[in-house]
Design a protein around this motif. Structure first.
Motif, short mmCIF file in Angstrom:
data_model
loop_
_atom_site.label_atom_id
_atom_site.label_comp_id
_atom_site.label_asym_id
_atom_site.label_seq_id
_atom_site.Cartn_x
_atom_site.Cartn_y
_atom_site.Cartn_z
N PRO A 83 -38.70 -6.14 -16.57
CA PRO A 83 -37.59 -6.34 -17.51
C PRO A 83 -37.02 -5.02 -18.04
N THR A 84 -37.88 -4.06 -18.30
CA THR A 84 -37.42 -2.76 -18.78
C THR A 84 -36.60 -2.06 -17.72
N ALA A 85 -37.08 -2.09 -16.48
CA ALA A 85 -36.33 -1.46 -15.38
C ALA A 85 -34.96 -2.10 -15.22
N ARG A 86 -34.90 -3.42 -15.28
CA ARG A 86 -33.61 -4.12 -15.15
C ARG A 86 -32.67 -3.73 -16.28
N ARG A 87 -33.21 -3.66 -17.49
CA ARG A 87 -32.38 -3.33 -18.66
C ARG A 87 -31.89 -1.89 -18.60
N VAL A 88 -32.78 -0.97 -18.24
CA VAL A 88 -32.47 0.45 -18.28
C VAL A 88 -31.66 0.89 -17.06
N LEU A 89 -32.06 0.42 -15.88
CA LEU A 89 -31.47 0.91 -14.64
C LEU A 89 -30.51 -0.07 -13.98
N GLY A 90 -30.67 -1.36 -14.31
CA GLY A 90 -29.87 -2.39 -13.64
C GLY A 90 -30.63 -2.96 -12.45
N GLY A 91 -30.27 -4.17 -12.09
CA GLY A 91 -30.97 -4.88 -11.02
C GLY A 91 -30.79 -4.28 -9.64
N ALA A 92 -29.71 -3.52 -9.43
CA ALA A 92 -29.42 -2.98 -8.10
C ALA A 92 -30.08 -1.62 -7.86
N HIS A 93 -30.63 -0.99 -8.90
CA HIS A 93 -31.21 0.34 -8.75
C HIS A 93 -32.42 0.30 -7.81
N PRO A 94 -32.56 1.30 -6.93
CA PRO A 94 -33.70 1.32 -6.00
C PRO A 94 -35.07 1.25 -6.68
N LEU A 95 -35.23 1.90 -7.83
CA LEU A 95 -36.52 1.84 -8.52
C LEU A 95 -36.79 0.43 -9.02
N THR A 96 -35.76 -0.23 -9.57
CA THR A 96 -35.91 -1.62 -10.01
C THR A 96 -36.30 -2.49 -8.84
N LYS A 97 -35.61 -2.32 -7.72
CA LYS A 97 -35.91 -3.11 -6.50
C LYS A 97 -37.35 -2.85 -6.04
N GLY A 98 -37.78 -1.60 -6.11
CA GLY A 98 -39.15 -1.26 -5.70
C GLY A 98 -40.19 -1.90 -6.60
N ILE A 99 -39.93 -1.90 -7.89
CA ILE A 99 -40.86 -2.52 -8.84
C ILE A 99 -40.91 -4.03 -8.62
N GLU A 100 -39.73 -4.63 -8.41
CA GLU A 100 -39.69 -6.08 -8.16
C GLU A 100 -40.42 -6.43 -6.86
N GLY A 101 -40.21 -5.61 -5.84
CA GLY A 101 -40.90 -5.85 -4.57
C GLY A 101 -42.41 -5.73 -4.72
N GLY A 102 -42.83 -4.72 -5.48
CA GLY A 102 -44.25 -4.55 -5.75
C GLY A 102 -44.83 -5.74 -6.50
N MET A 103 -44.06 -6.27 -7.44
CA MET A 103 -44.51 -7.43 -8.20
C MET A 103 -44.66 -8.65 -7.28
#
Length: 121
Positions: A83-103
Motif C-alpha cells: 500500500p505504501t509503494a502504491r501511494r508513494v510511487l503509483g501502481g505502474a512504478h517498476p518497484l511497486t510492480k516488483g513488490i506486488e509480484g514478490g507478494m
C-alpha cells in the motif's frame, strides 16, 4: 541524507548477498536494517521500500531452508509495503510492480506449504 546513503549501500550489499545465494547473511543484515530505515527515512521512503522488498526476496528465495515463519514474515512484510509503494510511487512504478509480484510469489509459496498434497516426504 547521510543515513540514506548508508542504508542504500547496505541494501545494495544485501541484494548482492541474495544474488550469491548467501541468504542467511542477507536476512540477518536486512532484519536489522528495516527498523533503522523506518526510523531514519520513514516508511514512505523509496530506500525503505527497497529494503523491505529485498528482505522478502531473501526470505522467499531461501528455498532450501525455507521455513513457514520466514515465509509468513515475507508475506506480512510485503503486505505492509504494497500500500505504501502504491501511494508513494503509483501502481505502474517498476518497484511497486516488483513488490506486488514478490507478494504474489510469497503467498503462492505459503499456500503450497499449507496444502498437504504439496508436501513431499
Amino acid at each position: 541524507e547521510e543515513h540514506e546513503h548508508t542504508l542504500l549501500a547496505a541494501n545494495n550489499y544485501s541484494a548482492s548477498l541474495v544474488s550469491l545465494e548467501r541468504f542467511k547473511e542477507a536476512k540477518s543484515l536486512l532484519r536489522k536494517m528495516i527498523p533503522v530505515a523506518r526510523r531514519a527515512l520513514g516508511s514512505s521512503n523509496v530506500t525503505t521500500l527497497r529494503i523491505g522488498m529485498n528482505y522478502a526476496r531473501a526470505l522467499c528465495e531461501d528455498g532450501a531452508t525455507l521455513e513457514d515463519p520466514d515465509l509468513r514474515e515475507a508475506v506480512t512484510t510485503l503486505e505492509e509495503t504494497v500500500p505504501t509503494a502504491r501511494r508513494v510511487l503509483g501502481g505502474a512504478h517498476p518497484l511497486t510492480k516488483g513488490i506486488e509480484g514478490g507478494m504474489r510469489d510469497a503467498r503462492a509459496a505459503l499456500r503450497a506449504r499449507e496444502t498437504p498434497s504439496a508436501r513431499t516426504g
